[in-house]
Design a protein around this motif. Structure first.
Motif, PDB file in Angstrom:
ATOM      1  N   PRO A 184       0.822  -1.207   0.000  1.00  0.00           N
ATOM      2  CA  PRO A 184       0.000   0.000   0.000  1.00  0.00           C
ATOM      3  C   PRO A 184       0.856   1.257   0.000  1.00  0.00           C
ATOM      4  CG  PRO A 184      -0.130  -1.124   2.118  1.00  0.00           C
ATOM      5  CD  PRO A 184       0.631  -2.023   1.204  1.00  0.00           C
ATOM      6  N   VAL A 185       0.379   2.292  -0.709  1.00  0.00           N
ATOM      7  CA  VAL A 185       1.076   3.579  -0.784  1.00  0.00           C
ATOM      8  C   VAL A 185       0.158   4.633  -0.173  1.00  0.00           C
ATOM      9  CG1 VAL A 185       2.157   5.296  -2.283  1.00  0.00           C
ATOM     10  CG2 VAL A 185       2.294   2.858  -2.870  1.00  0.00           C
ATOM     11  N   VAL A 186       0.690   5.344   0.808  1.00  0.00           N
ATOM     12  CA  VAL A 186      -0.063   6.370   1.522  1.00  0.00           C
ATOM     13  C   VAL A 186       0.516   7.738   1.153  1.00  0.00           C
ATOM     14  CG1 VAL A 186      -0.803   7.243   3.775  1.00  0.00           C
ATOM     15  CG2 VAL A 186      -0.477   4.771   3.423  1.00  0.00           C
ATOM     16  N   GLY A 187      -0.281   8.590   0.518  1.00  0.00           N
ATOM     17  CA  GLY A 187       0.147   9.946   0.209  1.00  0.00           C
ATOM     18  C   GLY A 187      -0.081  10.852   1.404  1.00  0.00           C
ATOM     19  N   VAL A 188       0.888  11.730   1.671  1.00  0.00           N
ATOM     20  CA  VAL A 188       0.788  12.679   2.783  1.00  0.00           C
ATOM     21  C   VAL A 188       1.076  14.070   2.249  1.00  0.00           C
ATOM     22  CG1 VAL A 188       1.687  13.369   5.042  1.00  0.00           C
ATOM     23  CG2 VAL A 188       1.491  10.931   4.467  1.00  0.00           C
ATOM     24  N   VAL A 189       0.100  14.968   2.369  1.00  0.00           N
ATOM     25  CA  VAL A 189       0.214  16.325   1.825  1.00  0.00           C
ATOM     26  C   VAL A 189       0.130  17.316   2.973  1.00  0.00           C
ATOM     27  CG1 VAL A 189      -0.664  17.982   0.157  1.00  0.00           C
ATOM     28  CG2 VAL A 189      -0.971  15.534  -0.251  1.00  0.00           C
TER      29      VAL A 189
ATOM     30  N   ALA B  40      -4.105  13.960  10.946  1.00  0.00           N
ATOM     31  CA  ALA B  40      -4.084  13.418  12.308  1.00  0.00           C
ATOM     32  C   ALA B  40      -4.332  11.918  12.342  1.00  0.00           C
ATOM     33  CB  ALA B  40      -5.127  14.140  13.164  1.00  0.00           C
ATOM     34  N   ASP B  41      -4.915  11.362  11.278  1.00  0.00           N
ATOM     35  CA  ASP B  41      -5.201   9.923  11.228  1.00  0.00           C
ATOM     36  C   ASP B  41      -4.015   9.084  10.766  1.00  0.00           C
ATOM     37  OD1 ASP B  41      -7.727  10.737  11.914  1.00  0.00           O
ATOM     38  OD2 ASP B  41      -8.747   9.826  10.202  1.00  0.00           O
ATOM     39  N   LEU B  42      -2.905   9.726  10.368  1.00  0.00           N
ATOM     40  CA  LEU B  42      -1.812   8.985   9.738  1.00  0.00           C
ATOM     41  C   LEU B  42      -1.263   7.885  10.642  1.00  0.00           C
ATOM     42  CD1 LEU B  42       0.164   8.533   7.410  1.00  0.00           C
ATOM     43  CD2 LEU B  42       1.639  10.299   8.417  1.00  0.00           C
ATOM     44  N   ASP B  43      -0.995   8.188  11.907  1.00  0.00           N
ATOM     45  CA  ASP B  43      -0.383   7.184  12.781  1.00  0.00           C
ATOM     46  C   ASP B  43      -1.280   5.957  12.914  1.00  0.00           C
ATOM     47  OD1 ASP B  43       1.817   8.769  13.163  1.00  0.00           O
ATOM     48  OD2 ASP B  43       1.203   9.511  15.136  1.00  0.00           O
TER      49      ASP B  43
END
Length: 244
Positions: free
Chosen positions: A91-96, A175-178
C-alpha cells in the motif's frame, strides 16, 4: 535501502518506507529525473520483503507543482510511474502538508490512501495554460465525485483539504496517519497484496482502456499554439492572451 538520493529522500521506520519528493527549489515539479528516481525508489520498495507500506510525501511547502515545464518527463514515463504506484504490491499512503497542483494530484490519485493537513490546498491548473488533466485522469476520474471533477477540471480553482475529502481525492485528515500506519503494520503482507488488487481493479481497467488515447491527447494539446502561449505566459508571470 539508500537513505538519501538526489531528488528523493528515503527513510524507513518499523517496516514503513517514506519517500519524500525533495526538490523544494522547483516546488517538487515532476521533471524527468525526479520521475525516474521515484520509479527506482518504488521498485526497490516493491522488492524489499522488509517494507510493509510506503508513504509518499514531500519536503518544502509544496507536494508537487505538477509537470516541470522546462524538463518534463515523457508522457509514457509518467503513465508508467502512475501505474507503478497503483500496481505496487505494497500500500502507498500519500501525505500532503502543503500545495498540490496538476500532475501532483495524479500521484495522489494513484495512492491507495491519502491524508492531508488543514494547510493543504489543491488545484487542477492545466486548463489555465491551454491543456487538460489528460493522463492524470487515469487515476483521478475513477475515484472523484463527477460533479466536483467537472468543476475543478474546468475552472482550475483552488480547493482545500475538506473539499478534497468530500470529493474523494483525500481519505482522511493528517491526524489519522499514525492510526493508518499502525493498521498497515498489523496487516499480513499477503492480505495487503490481495486487498490492494481488489481496490485498484477499476483504476487498472482505465489504464488498459484509456492510457494510449490520453497520452495522444496530452501530446497534441502540449504541441498546440494555445499551450505554447499558456506556458510562456506562466513562465513570464503574465496573463495569457485569452484572459478576459
Amino acid at each position: 535501502m539508500s537513505q538519501s538520493q538526489n531528488l528523493i529522500e528515503a527513510s524507513t521506520d518499523r517496516g514503513v518506507t517514506t519517500l519524500a519528493l525533495d526538490s523544494p527549489a522547483t516546488r517538487n515539479a515532476l521533471s524527468a529525473p525526479l520521475v525516474a528516481e521515484l520509479a527506482d525508489a518504488l521498485s526497490a520498495c516493491g522488492k524489499d520483503p522488509a517494507v510493509r507500506a510506503v508513504v509518499l510525501t514531500h519536503t518544502g511547502s509544496t507536494f508537487s507543482a505538477g509537470a516541470d515545464l522546462k524538463a518534463p518527463p515523457g508522457p509514457y514515463a509518467f503513465v508508467d510511474l502512475l501505474r507503478q504506484i497503483v500496481e505496487l504490491p505494497k500500500p502507498v499512503v500519500g501525505v500532503v502538508e502543503g500545495h498540490a497542483r496538476a500532475g501532483g494530484l495524479g500521484l495522489l490519485g494513484a495512492c491507495d490512501i491519502v491524508v492531508a493537513s488543514d494547510a493543504a490546498d489543491f488545484a487542477l491548473t492545466e486548463v489555465r495554460i491551454g491543456v487538460a488533466p489528460a493522463v492524470i485522469s487515469l487515476t483521478l476520474l475513477p475515484k472523484l465525485d463527477q460533479r466536483a471533477a467537472a468543476r475543478y477540471y474546468l475552472t482550475g480553482e483552488r480547493f482545500g483539504a475538506a473539499q478534497a475529502r468530500a470529493m474523494g481525492l483525500v481519505t482522511a485528515p493528517a491526524a489519522d496517519l499514525d492510526g493508518i500506519l499502525d493498521g498497515l503494520r498489523g496487516a499480513s503482507p499477503q492480505g495487503l497484496r490481495a486487498s490492494k488488487r481488489l481496490v485498484t481493479a477499476r483504476v487498472l481497467e482505465a489504464f488498459e482502456r484509456d492510457a494510449e488515447e490520453l497520452v495522444q491527447l496530452s501530446a497534441s494539446l502540449f504541441a498546440s499554439a494555445e499551450a505554447r502561449e499558456g506556458m510562456t505566459a506562466f513562465l513570464e508571470r503574465r496573463d495569457p492572451a485569452w484572459r478576459l
